[in-house]
Design an enzyme around this catalytic site. Structure first.
Site, mmCIF file in Angstrom:
data_model
loop_
_atom_site.group_PDB
_atom_site.id
_atom_site.type_symbol
_atom_site.label_atom_id
_atom_site.label_comp_id
_atom_site.label_asym_id
_atom_site.label_seq_id
_atom_site.Cartn_x
_atom_site.Cartn_y
_atom_site.Cartn_z
ATOM 1 N N SER A 68 0.578 -1.397 0.261
ATOM 2 C CA SER A 68 0.133 -0.126 -0.327
ATOM 3 C C SER A 68 0.731 1.600 0.075
ATOM 4 C CB SER A 68 -0.997 0.576 0.877
ATOM 5 O OG SER A 68 -0.056 -0.344 2.282
ATOM 6 N N THR A 170 -1.893 3.657 4.662
ATOM 7 C CA THR A 170 -1.103 4.665 4.674
ATOM 8 C C THR A 170 -0.633 4.976 5.759
ATOM 9 O OG1 THR A 170 -2.911 5.810 4.214
ATOM 10 C CG2 THR A 170 -0.860 7.082 4.817
ATOM 11 N N THR A 188 1.138 6.490 0.405
ATOM 12 C CA THR A 188 1.060 5.000 0.391
ATOM 13 C C THR A 188 0.575 5.778 -0.875
ATOM 14 O OG1 THR A 188 -1.737 4.678 0.672
ATOM 15 C CG2 THR A 188 -1.755 6.996 0.366
ATOM 16 N N ARG A 198 -7.145 9.853 -9.229
ATOM 17 C CA ARG A 198 -8.042 9.386 -7.611
ATOM 18 C C ARG A 198 -6.787 10.266 -7.032
ATOM 19 N NH1 ARG A 198 -6.835 7.207 -2.749
ATOM 20 N NH2 ARG A 198 -8.968 7.261 -1.359
ATOM 21 N N THR A 221 -5.073 6.855 8.630
ATOM 22 C CA THR A 221 -5.600 5.897 7.071
ATOM 23 C C THR A 221 -6.903 5.093 6.804
ATOM 24 O OG1 THR A 221 -4.250 3.821 6.109
ATOM 25 C CG2 THR A 221 -4.352 3.748 9.419
ATOM 26 N N GLY A 222 -7.557 5.224 6.060
ATOM 27 C CA GLY A 222 -8.027 4.657 6.308
ATOM 28 C C GLY A 222 -8.788 5.010 4.612
HETATM 29 N N1 ASP Z 1 -6.005 7.064 3.356
HETATM 30 C C1 ASP Z 1 -5.560 6.542 1.778
HETATM 31 C C2 ASP Z 1 -6.449 6.321 0.966
HETATM 32 O O1 ASP Z 1 -7.562 6.896 1.280
HETATM 33 C C3 ASP Z 1 -5.846 4.740 1.759
HETATM 34 C C4 ASP Z 1 -5.489 4.010 3.704
HETATM 35 O O2 ASP Z 1 -4.805 5.084 4.336
HETATM 36 O O3 ASP Z 1 -5.700 2.967 3.628
HETATM 37 O O4 ASP Z 1 -5.430 7.345 -0.202
#
Ligand code: ASP
Length: 310
Positions: A68, A170, A188, A198, A221-222
């Site tokens: 990731s 991330t 990330t 995106r 993160t998320g």
């Molecule tokens: N927040 C990051 C994104 O949406 C991905 C993640 O941290 O899971 O690009």
């Protein structure tokens, strides 16, 4: 290591510290944060806080087994690894970020360079790549064989928009130096098989990262689409500025999102970490399974984040 600017760590408010490690605290997302934090602590022996944050994140970016972030990151729907990163220095409220950057292995270093040598905060896409090349960063093929095979299978079998459960994480790393200086960074490859172009929360100042040198720092993160529309990391720091400790600030930021967003918590997928000027830390999210790592001179602790459901 590059110099850290005219104000330098040693002259920062808070007075001289006995050792660059004493009083230093690093907090970062996920289990891979441990290697990042421990590299950050070691970096303090020879470099400053900004070097520590950068070097820590570079460890995760360089690991092809982390799917990731950086090399070996999950590609977008076209099979191209597009990277997002942000760097902030609480001293002087400085920031740099890159989004949808292709073919450069260390977006965190490019983000720091944007902060240090340009009058801008954010560079995207081909402009970010051309800036990186002009600054001496090397072009790299970031799509590993393993990720290419998986992308080919996804394209063959699914041909659908990616679900939020596709690989996405991330590395967000927040640091407090021995003298109380604060800095942070995040990096990330974003949501797996995302629509080309995106951009998630990570490179957005106040979305995936925010540092206020007088207050504290937060990272996320998320699912970026959940986090950025609420300026999640800014909200955590703002709550700390109003007196909340880092743990309460993370929980209240999650609650704020849960109160306003009609979607169920498991679809929101928002997680925050925080660190304040005193070195206190916290972490909370909308569902279980999110961990973060806190590292001081005494060692590292991997912590399961508090789950906030309402
Ligand atoms: N927040 C990051 C994104 O949406 C991905 C993640 O941290 O899971 O690009």
């Amino acid at each position: 290591m590059r110099a850290e600017g005219a104000r330098g760590v040693a002259s920062h408010r808070g007075g001289p510290a006995s050792s660059p490690r004493s009083g230093a605290v690093f907090v970062s997302t996920w289990a891979f944060g441990r290697a990042a934090n421990e590299t950050a602590v070691r970096t303090l022996d020879t470099g400053g806080l900004l070097d520590a944050v950068e070097q820590g994140i570079r460890v995760v970016e360089a690991d092809p087994e982390e799917h990731s972030v950086g090399l070996g990151g999950t590609p977008n729907a076209d099979g191209v690894v597009q990277l997002d990163a942000c760097f902030m220095d609480g001293d002087g409220q400085r920031a740099g970020s890159v989004a949808a950057l292709e073919g450069i292995a260390h977006p965190i270093s490019v983000a720091r360079r944007v902060m240090e040598v340009t009058p801008h905060v954010m560079l995207v896409g081909d402009g970010a790549r051309r800036f990186a090349l002009s600054e001496g960063f090397e072009s790299a093929d970031l799509l590993t064989e393993d990720r290419r095979h998986r992308w080919e299978a996804w394209r063959r079998d699914r041909r659908e928009p990616p679900s939020i459960s596709e690989s996405h994480d991330t590395i967000a790393l927040l640091g407090r130096g021995a003298d109380g200086r604060l800095a942070g960074g995040c990096s990330t490859s974003g949501q797996g098989y995302k629509r080309p172009g995106r951009v998630g929360d990570s490179p957005i100042v106040g979305g995936g990262l925010y540092v206020d040198g007088d207050v504290g720092a937060a990272g996320a993160t998320g699912l970026g689409e959940s986090i950025m529309r609420y300026c999640g990391s800014y909200r955590v720091v703002d709550l700390m500025a109003r007196g909340a400790d880092p743990q309460s600030a993370c929980e209240e930021a999650v609650r704020h999102i849960l109160r306003r967003d009609p979607r169920p918590a498991e679809q929101l997928s928002c997680f925050f970490i925080a660190l304040d000027r005193q070195g206190r830390t916290g972490g909370a999210g909308t569902s279980g399974g999110f961990s973060y790592c806190v590292t001081t001179g005494a060692g590292s602790r991997l912590i399961d984040a508090e789950v906030v459901t309402s």
